[in-house]
Scaffold this active site. Structure first.
Site, PDB file in Angstrom:
ATOM      1  N   THR A 139      -2.072  -5.394   7.879  1.00 28.63           N
ATOM      2  CA  THR A 139      -3.297  -6.188   7.802  1.00 28.63           C
ATOM      3  C   THR A 139      -4.460  -5.346   8.321  1.00 28.63           C
ATOM      4  O   THR A 139      -4.607  -5.120   9.528  1.00 28.63           O
ATOM      5  CB  THR A 139      -3.143  -7.488   8.612  1.00 28.63           C
ATOM      6  OG1 THR A 139      -1.944  -8.129   8.169  1.00 28.63           O
ATOM      7  CG2 THR A 139      -4.317  -8.417   8.379  1.00 28.63           C
ATOM      8  N   GLY A 161     -10.438  -3.029   3.429  1.00 28.17           N
ATOM      9  CA  GLY A 161      -9.464  -2.925   4.522  1.00 28.17           C
ATOM     10  C   GLY A 161      -9.532  -1.575   5.212  1.00 28.17           C
ATOM     11  O   GLY A 161     -10.541  -0.859   5.152  1.00 28.17           O
ATOM     12  N   THR A 180       0.846  -1.203   0.000  1.00 28.42           N
ATOM     13  CA  THR A 180       0.000   0.000   0.000  1.00 28.42           C
ATOM     14  C   THR A 180       0.878   1.249   0.000  1.00 28.42           C
ATOM     15  O   THR A 180       1.988   1.214   0.511  1.00 28.42           O
ATOM     16  CB  THR A 180      -0.845  -0.045   1.293  1.00 28.42           C
ATOM     17  OG1 THR A 180      -1.736  -1.133   1.184  1.00 28.42           O
ATOM     18  CG2 THR A 180      -1.611   1.235   1.548  1.00 28.42           C
ATOM     19  N   THR A 206      -0.206   1.085   6.886  1.00 22.36           N
ATOM     20  CA  THR A 206      -0.157  -0.071   5.988  1.00 22.36           C
ATOM     21  C   THR A 206      -0.003  -1.336   6.822  1.00 22.36           C
ATOM     22  O   THR A 206       0.712  -1.323   7.822  1.00 22.36           O
ATOM     23  CB  THR A 206       0.995   0.043   4.974  1.00 22.36           C
ATOM     24  OG1 THR A 206       1.026  -1.148   4.186  1.00 22.36           O
ATOM     25  CG2 THR A 206       2.347   0.236   5.647  1.00 22.36           C
ATOM     26  N   ARG A 227     -14.379  -7.621   0.411  1.00 18.61           N
ATOM     27  CA  ARG A 227     -13.613  -7.193   1.592  1.00 18.61           C
ATOM     28  C   ARG A 227     -13.045  -5.777   1.397  1.00 18.61           C
ATOM     29  O   ARG A 227     -12.516  -5.424   0.350  1.00 18.61           O
ATOM     30  CB  ARG A 227     -12.480  -8.190   1.816  1.00 18.61           C
ATOM     31  CG  ARG A 227     -11.548  -7.891   2.991  1.00 18.61           C
ATOM     32  CD  ARG A 227     -10.322  -7.130   2.576  1.00 18.61           C
ATOM     33  NE  ARG A 227      -9.377  -7.009   3.695  1.00 18.61           N
ATOM     34  CZ  ARG A 227      -8.352  -6.171   3.700  1.00 18.61           C
ATOM     35  NH1 ARG A 227      -8.129  -5.387   2.681  1.00 18.61           N
ATOM     36  NH2 ARG A 227      -7.532  -6.124   4.736  1.00 18.61           N
TER      37      ARG A 227
HETATM   38  N1  ASP Z   1      -3.849  -2.096   4.807  1.00 25.25           N
HETATM   39  C1  ASP Z   1      -4.167  -2.649   3.525  1.00 25.25           C
HETATM   40  C2  ASP Z   1      -5.461  -3.418   3.639  1.00 25.25           C
HETATM   41  O1  ASP Z   1      -5.637  -4.126   4.623  1.00 25.25           O
HETATM   42  C3  ASP Z   1      -3.131  -3.549   2.970  1.00 25.25           C
HETATM   43  C4  ASP Z   1      -1.738  -2.972   2.970  1.00 25.25           C
HETATM   44  O2  ASP Z   1      -1.432  -2.081   3.719  1.00 25.25           O
HETATM   45  O3  ASP Z   1      -0.931  -3.443   2.176  1.00 25.25           O
HETATM   46  O4  ASP Z   1      -6.248  -3.373   2.732  1.00 25.25           O
END
Ligand code: ASP
Length: 352
Positions: A269, A246, A216, A267, A244
């Protein structure tokens, strides 16, 4: 008298530009390009050089806006545009694939001066989701739009649209197919318009996957008017299912900005960042507990996120120009710069 007049003219023509430069010397910029298992020795020298060059280019784009007296919002859009077009990052072109073989993109932007914000989720044909998020903020009555409706609004607003195959990259496709195989799920059809499958080096793809689990992109900027803004753009997580969404498009989780405290882009999960409201929590610790930015960031990322089992990181910036980053993964693509200062780019955990 004559000497005085000459001195005054000299001051007006020669000294003023320096005085102006001094007035504008308070801009600052901090950027991430994703966090994950990024370790020395796992990345080839060429790949590392590409990422460092991309992070420097991102700083240059932001600097060009801020040095000219442009707004923090303009700087964020300029930096993220470049990263959305760069297949190295999981945003725009190069975004990860859903389990259904699509690129569903999320983005958000927030203006710390007004607390105005805009966000989009699950768009599939918008070249620059960050610009659509900004259009939602500035040209609609709403804060967050998703899916088809968001794209109808994008078309109405003259936002650049591209065919879904624009976002396709072989490495992300391979990464998604490997995830689905691990999960025992069916593989989707290759998307219409995607290039013919060329020979792919599976060693490189596997290394890529380890290095670059997230990817991200996010920016926090402080402009010379003293305003903070933050923005984040992503393809989300590989093989995500069922629409989904995020943390990246969720204000307070993946993105937050307030001139009263700080700006943050995250950035990692997203499920954990949403539950912990990571971005606004860091700002609240600064605003209400009086913590300095680094301590607030570390409390949320190193202590609280880690205790929940979440992984990832943030970049953050205050209106007084304090910059922080914090991540609990082995590495995070990151960069910072202030007016008149040297650019700093880091990838691994053992460099600043
Ligand atoms: N935070 C982002 C999500 O969960 C993913 C990422 O940061 O790469 O969609």
């Amino acid at each position: 008298m004559k000497i005085k007049a000459i001195a005054a003219a000299f001051a007006a023509t020669v000294l003023t530009p320096f005085a102006m430069a001094e007035d504008q010397s308070d801009w600052a910029l901090v950027i991430h390009g994703g966090a994950g298992v990024i370790e020395r020795g796992q990345m080839t020298a060429e790949r590392e050089a590409e990422y460092r060059a991309a992070m420097h280019a991102a700083l240059d784009r932001g600097e060009a806006v801020l040095e000219a007296g442009g707004s923090a919002l303009d700087a964020i859009e300029a930096v993220i545009h470049g990263m959305e077009d760069d297949p190295l990052f999981n945003a725009g072109r190069g975004a990860v694939f859903t389990a259904a073989g699509r690129n569903e993109l999320d983005a958000s932007i927030m203006d710390g001066a007004t607390l105005n914000a805009g966000a989009v989720a699950g768009v599939t044909q918008v070249r620059h989701p960050i610009s659509l998020a900004r259009a939602v903020m500035e040209r609609s009555r709403h804060v967050m739009l998703q899916g088809e409706g968001a794209e109808t609004f994008a078309i109405e607003q003259g936002i650049e649209m591209v065919p879904p195959a624009w976002f396709f990259t072989e490495r992300r496709w391979a990464s998604m197919t490997r995830s689905l195989e691990r999960l025992g799920l069916d593989l989707p059809e290759r998307p219409e318009g995607a290039p013919e499958l060329q020979g792919v080096d599976h060693g490189t793809l596997e290394r890529d996957e380890r290095e670059h689990r997230f990817g991200t992109v996010g920016v926090v900027a402080l402009d010379s008017d003293g305003n903070i803004a933050a923005g984040t753009s992503t393809g989300g997580t590989t093989a995500k299912r069922w629409g989904r969404v995020g943390d990246s498009p969720i204000l307070g989780a993946g993105t937050y900005a307030s001139n009263a405290s700080c700006g943050v882009s995250a950035t990692g999960t997203g499920e954990y960042f949403i539950r912990l409201t990571v971005a606004s929590r860091i700002c609240a610790l600064v605003e209400f507990q009086g913590l300095n930015l680094q301590d607030a960031s570390d409390q949320v990322i190193q202590d609280e996120l880690t205790a929940m089992g979440g992984d990832g990181g943030i970049v953050a910036l205050t209106p007084s120009g304090e910059i922080a980053w914090s991540y609990n993964t082995p590495g995070m693509y990151r960069a910072r710069q202030t007016a008149g200062g040297d650019p700093v780019v880091g990838i691994y955990g053992d460099e600043d």
